[in-house]
Scaffold this motif. Sequence first.
Motif, mmCIF file in Angstrom:
data_model
loop_
_atom_site.group_PDB
_atom_site.id
_atom_site.type_symbol
_atom_site.label_atom_id
_atom_site.label_comp_id
_atom_site.label_asym_id
_atom_site.label_seq_id
_atom_site.Cartn_x
_atom_site.Cartn_y
_atom_site.Cartn_z
ATOM 1 N N ALA A 131 0.834 -1.210 0.000
ATOM 2 C CA ALA A 131 0.000 0.000 0.000
ATOM 3 C C ALA A 131 0.869 1.260 0.000
ATOM 4 C CB ALA A 131 -0.939 -0.011 1.201
ATOM 5 N N ALA A 132 1.960 1.249 0.754
ATOM 6 C CA ALA A 132 2.840 2.413 0.817
ATOM 7 C C ALA A 132 3.548 2.657 -0.517
ATOM 8 C CB ALA A 132 3.852 2.243 1.945
ATOM 9 N N ILE A 133 3.901 1.607 -1.218
ATOM 10 C CA ILE A 133 4.510 1.766 -2.549
ATOM 11 C C ILE A 133 3.505 2.399 -3.499
ATOM 12 C CG2 ILE A 133 5.397 0.510 -4.564
ATOM 13 C CD1 ILE A 133 6.710 -1.441 -2.524
ATOM 14 N N ALA A 134 2.261 1.954 -3.459
ATOM 15 C CA ALA A 134 1.218 2.559 -4.304
ATOM 16 C C ALA A 134 1.004 4.024 -3.940
ATOM 17 C CB ALA A 134 -0.085 1.775 -4.168
ATOM 18 N N ASP A 135 1.014 4.340 -2.648
ATOM 19 C CA ASP A 135 0.884 5.740 -2.214
ATOM 20 C C ASP A 135 2.009 6.587 -2.802
ATOM 21 O OD1 ASP A 135 -1.377 5.117 -0.707
ATOM 22 O OD2 ASP A 135 -0.290 5.061 1.200
ATOM 23 N N ALA A 136 3.218 6.070 -2.773
ATOM 24 C CA ALA A 136 4.360 6.795 -3.324
ATOM 25 C C ALA A 136 4.217 6.980 -4.832
ATOM 26 C CB ALA A 136 5.661 6.057 -2.996
ATOM 27 N N ALA A 137 3.736 5.953 -5.525
ATOM 28 C CA ALA A 137 3.568 6.043 -6.980
ATOM 29 C C ALA A 137 2.591 7.144 -7.359
ATOM 30 C CB ALA A 137 3.099 4.700 -7.531
ATOM 31 N N ARG A 138 1.561 7.339 -6.553
ATOM 32 C CA ARG A 138 0.536 8.347 -6.837
ATOM 33 C C ARG A 138 1.069 9.772 -6.852
ATOM 34 N NH1 ARG A 138 -2.286 6.022 -2.904
ATOM 35 N NH2 ARG A 138 -3.384 4.249 -3.746
ATOM 36 N N THR A 139 2.266 9.985 -6.347
ATOM 37 C CA THR A 139 2.805 11.343 -6.256
ATOM 38 C C THR A 139 3.417 11.844 -7.557
ATOM 39 O OG1 THR A 139 4.997 10.673 -5.458
ATOM 40 C CG2 THR A 139 3.258 11.026 -3.781
ATOM 41 N N VAL A 140 3.481 11.021 -8.591
ATOM 42 C CA VAL A 140 4.056 11.486 -9.861
ATOM 43 C C VAL A 140 3.184 12.589 -10.452
ATOM 44 C CG1 VAL A 140 5.179 9.285 -10.383
ATOM 45 C CG2 VAL A 140 2.904 9.751 -11.310
ATOM 46 N N THR A 141 3.812 13.424 -11.251
ATOM 47 C CA THR A 141 3.107 14.482 -11.964
ATOM 48 C C THR A 141 3.138 14.136 -13.440
ATOM 49 O OG1 THR A 141 3.803 16.110 -10.324
ATOM 50 C CG2 THR A 141 3.026 16.954 -12.444
ATOM 51 N N LEU A 142 1.967 13.871 -13.998
ATOM 52 C CA LEU A 142 1.894 13.483 -15.408
ATOM 53 C C LEU A 142 1.768 14.723 -16.286
ATOM 54 C CD1 LEU A 142 -0.419 10.347 -15.177
ATOM 55 C CD2 LEU A 142 2.065 10.482 -15.152
ATOM 56 N N PRO A 143 2.085 14.572 -17.573
ATOM 57 C CA PRO A 143 1.988 15.709 -18.489
ATOM 58 C C PRO A 143 0.579 16.307 -18.512
ATOM 59 C CG PRO A 143 3.125 13.868 -19.526
ATOM 60 C CD PRO A 143 2.583 13.359 -18.236
ATOM 61 N N VAL A 144 0.506 17.594 -18.797
ATOM 62 C CA VAL A 144 -0.783 18.290 -18.901
ATOM 63 C C VAL A 144 -1.658 17.582 -19.934
ATOM 64 C CG1 VAL A 144 -1.873 20.473 -19.566
ATOM 65 C CG2 VAL A 144 0.244 20.483 -18.244
ATOM 66 N N GLY A 145 -2.921 17.433 -19.594
ATOM 67 C CA GLY A 145 -3.866 16.777 -20.495
ATOM 68 C C GLY A 145 -3.971 15.278 -20.285
ATOM 69 N N THR A 146 -3.176 14.744 -19.371
ATOM 70 C CA THR A 146 -3.206 13.322 -19.060
ATOM 71 C C THR A 146 -3.960 13.122 -17.753
ATOM 72 O OG1 THR A 146 -1.019 13.083 -20.046
ATOM 73 C CG2 THR A 146 -1.761 11.287 -18.663
ATOM 74 N N ARG A 147 -4.741 12.067 -17.696
ATOM 75 C CA ARG A 147 -5.420 11.748 -16.436
ATOM 76 C C ARG A 147 -4.408 11.475 -15.342
ATOM 77 N NH1 ARG A 147 -9.638 7.072 -17.984
ATOM 78 N NH2 ARG A 147 -9.688 7.630 -20.167
ATOM 79 N N LYS A 148 -4.813 11.720 -14.113
ATOM 80 C CA LYS A 148 -3.959 11.458 -12.947
ATOM 81 C C LYS A 148 -3.724 9.947 -12.828
ATOM 82 C CE LYS A 148 -3.849 12.380 -8.015
ATOM 83 N NZ LYS A 148 -2.883 13.370 -7.648
ATOM 84 N N LEU A 149 -2.516 9.577 -12.424
ATOM 85 C CA LEU A 149 -2.187 8.167 -12.220
ATOM 86 C C LEU A 149 -2.991 7.629 -11.041
ATOM 87 C CD1 LEU A 149 -0.205 5.794 -13.043
ATOM 88 C CD2 LEU A 149 1.161 6.543 -11.087
ATOM 89 N N THR A 150 -3.653 6.508 -11.248
ATOM 90 C CA THR A 150 -4.300 5.797 -10.149
ATOM 91 C C THR A 150 -3.359 4.677 -9.730
ATOM 92 O OG1 THR A 150 -5.512 4.344 -11.669
ATOM 93 C CG2 THR A 150 -6.642 6.351 -10.935
#
Length: 149
Positions: free
Chosen positions: A8-27
Amino acid sequence: MQIAPVRAAIADAARTVTLPVGTRKLTATGYTPDSIAEPHFFTAEVNVDFDKTMGRGVDELEITCRVLVGRADDRAAQQLLDALLSGAGPAALKAAIEAARGGPGEPALGGLAHDLRVERVQGYRWYEHAGVQYVGAEMIVRVIGDGRT
């Protein structure tokens, strides 16, 4: 070291990425989901090496994680996947996950482990998940922690 909280903590860390504009947020999920909202990162298979030191001092987890990206536009999907798999940059999963290591001398993943490292990317290809095709890859994350907890 308890596996579910580490995942769960690894997934929480993964969620912090910033994707390019116009891209959906990483789930992201710390488990293999039935279905996904892409782009999606999840922890999948876990290999455990017990007793890496005497007295149950250290166990080691090798966690296979997957990142899947929609394929509405093949080229754009692969460019997004490339950004996620890069070693550095705002969308780099490696950088986001390894940021959860904490500072020097601090435990990793908020105290759940001693240390972690994203070791490699493999299996860059088309994946089928819940009957849907995605372009994706696997990331191997190695986590070491107290074997007595």
